[in-house]
Design an enzyme around this catalytic site. Structure first.
Site, short mmCIF file in Angstrom:
data_model
loop_
_atom_site.label_atom_id
_atom_site.label_comp_id
_atom_site.label_asym_id
_atom_site.label_seq_id
_atom_site.Cartn_x
_atom_site.Cartn_y
_atom_site.Cartn_z
CG HIS A 19 26.17 -25.23 -51.92
ND1 HIS A 19 25.91 -25.41 -50.76
CD2 HIS A 19 25.48 -24.52 -52.58
CE1 HIS A 19 24.66 -24.82 -50.70
NE2 HIS A 19 24.09 -24.38 -51.74
CG HIS A 22 23.34 -28.86 -51.03
ND1 HIS A 22 23.90 -28.33 -52.38
CD2 HIS A 22 22.13 -28.37 -51.16
CE1 HIS A 22 23.04 -27.41 -53.05
NE2 HIS A 22 21.85 -27.48 -52.24
CB CYS A 127 9.34 -15.31 -55.36
SG CYS A 127 10.99 -15.40 -55.51
CB CYS A 130 10.35 -18.81 -53.63
SG CYS A 130 11.62 -17.71 -52.75
CB CYS A 144 11.73 -12.69 -53.01
SG CYS A 144 12.53 -14.17 -52.45
CG HIS A 147 15.10 -15.70 -54.98
ND1 HIS A 147 14.38 -16.30 -54.35
CD2 HIS A 147 15.91 -16.72 -55.46
CE1 HIS A 147 14.61 -17.73 -54.40
NE2 HIS A 147 15.48 -17.99 -55.20
CE LYS A 296 20.64 -20.49 -47.90
NZ LYS A 296 19.48 -20.72 -48.69
CE LYS A 299 24.03 -21.86 -60.89
NZ LYS A 299 22.96 -22.41 -61.80
N1 MSP Z 1 14.00 -28.97 -52.87
C1 MSP Z 1 13.86 -28.40 -51.67
C2 MSP Z 1 13.76 -29.09 -50.52
C3 MSP Z 1 12.60 -30.06 -50.39
S1 MSP Z 1 12.71 -31.23 -49.11
C4 MSP Z 1 11.14 -32.11 -49.19
C5 MSP Z 1 15.04 -27.40 -51.37
N2 MSP Z 1 16.15 -27.82 -52.03
S2 MSP Z 1 17.59 -27.00 -51.90
O1 MSP Z 1 18.26 -27.73 -52.96
O2 MSP Z 1 17.53 -25.83 -52.07
O3 MSP Z 1 18.27 -27.29 -50.69
C6 MSP Z 1 17.95 -26.74 -49.28
C7 MSP Z 1 18.58 -27.49 -48.14
O4 MSP Z 1 20.08 -27.51 -48.70
C8 MSP Z 1 18.58 -26.41 -47.07
O5 MSP Z 1 17.60 -26.73 -46.07
C9 MSP Z 1 19.83 -27.25 -46.04
O6 MSP Z 1 19.70 -28.57 -45.87
C10 MSP Z 1 20.83 -27.20 -47.48
N3 MSP Z 1 21.40 -26.05 -47.65
C11 MSP Z 1 21.55 -25.21 -48.82
N4 MSP Z 1 22.14 -24.00 -48.50
C12 MSP Z 1 22.54 -24.09 -47.40
C13 MSP Z 1 23.62 -23.21 -46.32
N5 MSP Z 1 24.14 -22.11 -47.04
N6 MSP Z 1 23.90 -23.60 -45.20
C14 MSP Z 1 23.28 -24.84 -44.67
N7 MSP Z 1 22.59 -25.73 -45.46
C15 MSP Z 1 22.07 -25.14 -46.60
O7 MSP Z 1 14.89 -26.61 -50.45
#
Ligand code: MSP
Length: 639
Positions: A19, A22, A127, A130, A144, A147, A296, A299
């Site tokens: 999304h 990412h 959790c 997480c 949490c 969540h 935030k 999903k």
């Molecule tokens: N797999 C772990 C990260 C491991 S790194 C060694 C993880 N994955 S995640 O799919 O949840 O991705 C988290 C990251 O996605 C956030 O740190 C950020 O970079 C990005 N984002 C996910 N949601 C976000 C927002 N709503 N806003 C901005 N970035 C966010 O955590």
């Protein structure tokens, strides 16, 4: 030679589709990487997917796929998104890659051998969302914070990593390297965390509970904790321990993450590196959240913004520009299509687009589309400070980019664009064109304007690579990355006169929000349906649990005119009293797949406890049941 540059994004969990959040982290990394190319640095850009753990197993189950088939599918979505967003990574890592797994085992063994990992029984609050234990202090109202669910008490024997031993070292390291965690607010957050004693980190999960992970090299009954596996991607991807890439790039690594994963990156990761005898990373760059309607994006809240949808609708560069310009790196930002459209219309269509087409139209009108000959003295005389403004903009751009202040870098470019627009107004080339005697002045003015556009085309390269090369093509330059080099951008007067320019194009068409809106926002209430109920948010809609169910039994309720007592199967059986007997006999509907509201508060109707609702439409004399157009597993959610 300038130092190399190594940039990483988080590796994304494959439990959901990519999304906007990412996309932001990955585009920010791409922008930083392209900027470093402008500085002639050798760059390495790493992104990828995090594929082990409970979350993934549960997501795979939901889709009736094996974990392997499931991770291949979703990882593919993240990988395929990259070229669509012009993300030029050097390596896309997956934590299921055998080379990565080998490095994780190597590090685990190394730390175990040095006596920093021990076995012990632990009871704690876990959790599942997480995939980690929480301390009481970290919970908000016992839940949490991410969540909003109550963690479960879990007791088991596990392996622990003595991170508490490294607490003082880490505090010193952060204090001695002020840029280690950036921006400062996050450095302070980590320091505040470290002001309380650290608890040792549980780094294993028994295989009785989770098999989808990397086995501990020293105990095959356990797999490693996902974070221990995931963080190591940053070194396994460049060939730790002996690879040339590792030697060249690791000392210059910059990580980009959002604040949700500050703790693993700001605390666990440097300690893991230290314990394994590896130099710690250079800088951790932490950004805020993209929010939608104050929450935030996630999903589970159902408010995700799909990058491809936005890109397909508004164009890739407009999308990249908006997210880089709107978010202050480190702070949260709220996504709205309305503000995106405003920016497209003002900054892109008006300021940049108009300037570009105006200048090129004049070059075509007055010089038949050729870069004019220019008298060097007059060119200098008629600059009116344009060259020094360009140099100032480049300097500001550089210092902002070094600090990942992407919005400030763009502000510097737009200050110059506005200076260029003023230059057109002040020099009024159309007046100069009226007199033969001012032909030389006209040449100098148009030449200066084309030079200014050349600088702009280079400065927008990291954020808007397609527009940059489009502009350069129309400025008579062969698409070649050397044009983006800062050294060349700083040299005023490099355009060659006599070069023929192609006819101009519209860089950014204006957008009419009303006709275009993708996601409903405040301005979208032009509804034409009669009796429409008040608008609801996605969040409210998502509270309704709609399921596919198969009718297994139906009977008339004596004395009730319109009601049938129906039993449906949606994985479990549910009794529903439905007002559809004027349209259906019991036999008509047995075996049908229908749509059910499964989480409706139960209510007694004619003495029968009805636990859900069937969806049906009624006009004057027709009652039509909501069904599905293919057979599908009972219990499937409708989204
Ligand atoms: N797999 C772990 C990260 C491991 S790194 C060694 C993880 N994955 S995640 O799919 O949840 O991705 C988290 C990251 O996605 C956030 O740190 C950020 O970079 C990005 N984002 C996910 N949601 C976000 C927002 N709503 N806003 C901005 N970035 C966010 O955590």
């Amino acid at each position: 030679m300038p130092n190399p540059f190594y940039i990483t994004t988080p590796i994304y969990y494959v439990n959901a589709r990519p999304h906007l959040g990412h996309a932001y982290s990955t585009i920010a990394a791409d922008v930083a990487c392209r900027y470093n190319l402008m500085r002639d640095r050798e760059t390495f850009f790493l992104t990828g997917t995090d594929e082990h753990g409970d979350k993934i197993v549960r997501a795979a189950k939901n889709e009736n796929l094996s974990p392997r088939a499931y991770v291949d599918k979703i990882s593919g979505l993240f990988k395929d998104l990259c070229p669509e967003l012009r993300i030029r990574y050097n390596h896309f890592i997956r934590t299921t890659d055998p080379a990565h797994i080998a490095v994780v085992k190597h590090i685990l063994q190394k730390i175990y051998d040095s006596g920093e990992i021990y076995f012990s029984e632990y009871e704690g609050l876990y959790c599942f969302g997480c995939e980690r234990f929480y301390t009481e202090r970290e919970l908000v109202d016992g839940k949490c914070p991410d969540h909003k669910t109550k963690p479960e008490v879990i007791k088991e024997s596990n392996y622990f990593f003595k991170i508490s031993k490294y607490q003082d070292w880490l505090i010193d390291h952060i204090n001695n390297n002020p840029d280690f965690i950036y921006p400062e607010r996050y450095k302070n957050e980590v320091l505040s965390f470290l002001s309380e004693p650290l608890e040792d980190l549980c780094i294993s999960r028994p295989k009785t509970r989770l098999k989808w992970g990397i086995s501990l090299p020293f105990d095959d009954n356990y797999v490693t904790y996902v974070w221990f596996d995931a963080l190591i991607n940053y070194i396994s991807a460049v060939g730790y321990p002996d690879g040339e890439l590792f030697k060249k790039f690791w000392p210059y690594v910059n990580h980009i993450v959002a604040k949700d994963i500050l703790k693993p990156h700001g605390i666990y990761w440097p300690i893991m590196l230290k314990a394994a005898g590896i130099p710690v990373y250079k800088r951790l760059n932490v950004h805020g959240y993209w929010n939608v309607d104050q929450s935030k994006m996630s999903k589970s809240l159902g408010n995700v913004i799909e990058p491809l949808q936005i890109k397909n609708k508004y164009g890739l560069d407009a999308f990249r520009f908006f997210i880089m310009r709107d978010m202050v790196f480190g702070l949260d930002s709220s996504f709205s299509e309305e503000s995106m459209v405003q920016r497209i219309n003002s900054d892109l269509a008006n300021d940049l687009g108009n300037l570009f087409s105006r200048v090129l139209a004049m070059a075509h009108k007055y010089f038949s589309g050729e870069i004019p000959e220019v008298d060097p003295v007059l060119e200098q005389e008629l600059q009116l400070g344009l060259e020094s403004n360009a140099i100032k903009a480049i300097d500001k751009f550089e210092s902002a980019m070094e600090k990942f202040e992407f919005h400030k870098a763009l502000i510097a470019v737009w200050e110059f664009i506005s200076r260029m627009n003023k230059y057109v107004d002040v020099t009024a080339p159309w007046e100069l064109a009226k007199k033969k005697s001012s032909r030389k002045q006209l040449e100098a003015v148009i030449y200066n304007l084309l030079e200014g556009l050349r600088v702009i085309s280079g400065l927008i390269y990291p954020v808007m690579p397609d527009t940059s090369s489009n502009m350069q093509k129309h400025l008579g330059m062969n698409p070649d990355e050397s044009y983006y080099r800062l050294e060349i951008l700083k040299k005023w007067g490099t355009m060659k006169s006599g070069i023929k320019l192609p006819k101009s194009v519209t860089l950014f068409p204006r957008v009419d929000l009303k006709k275009n809106e993708l996601y409903s926002g405040e301005n979208s209430s032009e509804k034409t349906l009669p009796d429409l109920k008040p608008e609801i948010s996605m969040e409210e809609f998502n509270k309704v649990d709609l399921r596919i169910a198969t009718v297994v039994h139906a009977e008339v309720i004596p004395r009730a005119k319109k009601l049938l007592k129906i039993e449906v199967d949606l994985g479990e059986k549910l009794t529903i009293v439905a007002g559809i007997s004027e349209g259906y006999n019991p036999d008509d509907i047995i075996g049908k797949q229908v749509i059910v509201v499964a989480n409706l508060k139960p209510a007694k109707i004619m003495g029968i406890l009805s636990k859900g609702m069937l969806l049906a439409g009624f006009d004057d004399n027709i009652c039509a049941l909501g069904t599905v157009d293919k057979k599908i597993k009972p219990g499937t959610s409708l989204t």
